[in-house]
Write an enzyme that holds these catalytic residues in place. Structure first.
Site, PDB file in Angstrom:
ATOM      1  N   HIS A   1       1.493  -2.241   5.409  1.00 42.04           N
ATOM      2  CA  HIS A   1       0.973  -2.994   4.535  1.00 42.04           C
ATOM      3  C   HIS A   1       2.402  -1.626   3.075  1.00 42.04           C
ATOM      4  CE1 HIS A   1      -1.992  -4.946   4.419  1.00 42.04           C
ATOM      5  NE2 HIS A   1      -2.786  -4.793   5.418  1.00 42.04           N
TER       6      HIS A   1
ATOM      7  N   ARG B   1       0.506  -0.676   0.006  1.00 40.95           N
ATOM      8  CA  ARG B   1       0.301  -0.272  -0.298  1.00 40.95           C
ATOM      9  C   ARG B   1       1.182   1.473   0.082  1.00 40.95           C
ATOM     10  NH1 ARG B   1      -3.463   0.027   5.263  1.00 40.95           N
ATOM     11  NH2 ARG B   1      -4.563  -1.546   3.987  1.00 40.95           N
TER      12      ARG B   1
ATOM     13  N   GLU C   1      -6.583  -7.786  13.717  1.00 43.52           N
ATOM     14  CA  GLU C   1      -7.680  -7.872  11.845  1.00 43.52           C
ATOM     15  C   GLU C   1      -7.277  -9.339  12.229  1.00 43.52           C
ATOM     16  OE1 GLU C   1      -5.879  -5.109  10.004  1.00 43.52           O
ATOM     17  OE2 GLU C   1      -7.106  -2.872  10.668  1.00 43.52           O
TER      18      GLU C   1
ATOM     19  N   ASP D   1      -3.769  -8.316   3.834  1.00 41.00           N
ATOM     20  CA  ASP D   1      -5.082  -8.265   3.275  1.00 41.00           C
ATOM     21  C   ASP D   1      -5.601  -9.512   3.005  1.00 41.00           C
ATOM     22  OD1 ASP D   1      -4.719  -6.365   5.756  1.00 41.00           O
ATOM     23  OD2 ASP D   1      -5.957  -4.973   4.087  1.00 41.00           O
TER      24      ASP D   1
ATOM     25  N   HIS E   1      -5.566  -9.410   8.491  1.00 36.23           N
ATOM     26  CA  HIS E   1      -3.739  -8.515   8.556  1.00 36.23           C
ATOM     27  C   HIS E   1      -2.353  -9.614   9.174  1.00 36.23           C
ATOM     28  CE1 HIS E   1      -1.381  -5.239   8.754  1.00 36.23           C
ATOM     29  NE2 HIS E   1      -1.135  -5.893   9.415  1.00 36.23           N
TER      30      HIS E   1
END
Length: 293
Positions: free
Chosen positions: A176, A131, A265, A183, A268
């Protein structure tokens, strides 16, 4: 190896069937949308790359980064941030193509995990991989705009938007951006397609029963992806039965190849040791960033 070969054939057949089904149903979907007065969201499209001096100045990925598809082509990719079905309600900055980019060690570990799951009739599916920092900056700008709650009903129904930073759902840096975090979820084979999200459609809380929330071909994990709720905590005691077993299957399979789960999460995971533990990159998510790799 017979079971693994069968799984590969099943996955290949599924992919072929999805391509045929998509091509066959596009006109019908358009007709249905016209009759119902709604529009069907098109598949993710490639954003026009910058040209000239802007393109030349764009940062590129180090050689340690690869396209996951080049290393583990059977892993399903549903890159959510290239679509409007995000907690922002729009495509995220920096995502120019629906492409999973990760560091090579992370990609090779995912390939090992995929082989394990294929033997059991499952496939991995990634929602997000590398990301860029510009995407994280987009998240931060959105989180500071307390008036924009267009997607609250689905993604953070029980959390006041003013608490997203304090509660840890949004941060100014993301693992990320270091390239070894993904994810991810699990899909039972043969996989059915996930229908496109239609902007403006009725939203359902991400913690609602699977049959009620936005459809996803993932197995039931108890919440949807990117659900800002304590029910998304991997080991939340309220998650039991099949949902808990599915989370544990994902966690144990990825843990066996070097991935560490973020407890808050279930989706994740970060590969350890990270090749770039202190570096946050900002090259766009696009084939151009890989220089043809």
């Amino acid at each position: 190896m017979t079971g693994l070969g069968s799984a590969f054939r099943t996955l290949a057949a599924t992919a072929a069937a999805l391509l045929v089904a998509t091509a066959a149903t596009q006109p019908a979907q358009a007709g249905t949308a016209a009759r119902s007065g709604t529009a069907t969201q098109p598949a993710p499209t490639t954003m026009a790359p910058p040209s000239g001096a802007a393109a030349a100045s764009e940062p590129r990925a180090p050689k340690e980064f690869v396209a996951l598809r080049a290393v583990a082509p059977t892993i399903i990719q549903e890159m959510r941030y290239t679509t409007g079905h995000t907690f922002l309600g729009e495509r995220v900055d920096g995502y120019r193509q629906p492409l999973c980019i990760v560091t090579r060690p992370a990609a090779e570990a995912l390939r090992k995990a995929q082989r394990t799951l294929l033997r059991q009739g499952y496939s991995l599916k990634v929602y997000d991989c590398y990301r860029p920092q510009r995407a994280v900056d987009h998240f931060v700008r959105w989180a500071k705009d307390l008036e924009d709650e267009a997607m609250k009903t689905e993604f953070y129904p029980q959390v006041d938007k003013s608490r997203l930073f304090e509660d840890g759902y949004i941060a100014e840096k993301s693992g990320h951006s270091r390239g070894s975090t993904v994810d991810v979820t699990i899909v039972k084979l043969p996989a059915l397609p996930t229908r496109p999200y239609v902007p403006g459609e009725r939203l359902v809380p991400c913690h609602a029963p699977k049959s009620e929330r936005f459809p996803d071909n993932s197995v039931d994990m108890g919440t949807g992806f990117d659900c800002c709720d304590t029910l998304s905590h991997t080991d939340d005691p309220r998650i039991q039965g099949t949902q808990r077993a599915n989370r544990q299957l994902l966690k144990s399979t990825l843990g066996a190849v070097g991935f560490v789960n973020l407890p808050e999460e279930w989706w994740h995971f970060t590969y350890k040791p990270e090749p770039f533990p202190e570096t946050f990159f900002d090259f766009p998510v696009a084939w151009r960033s890989l220089g043809g790799r």
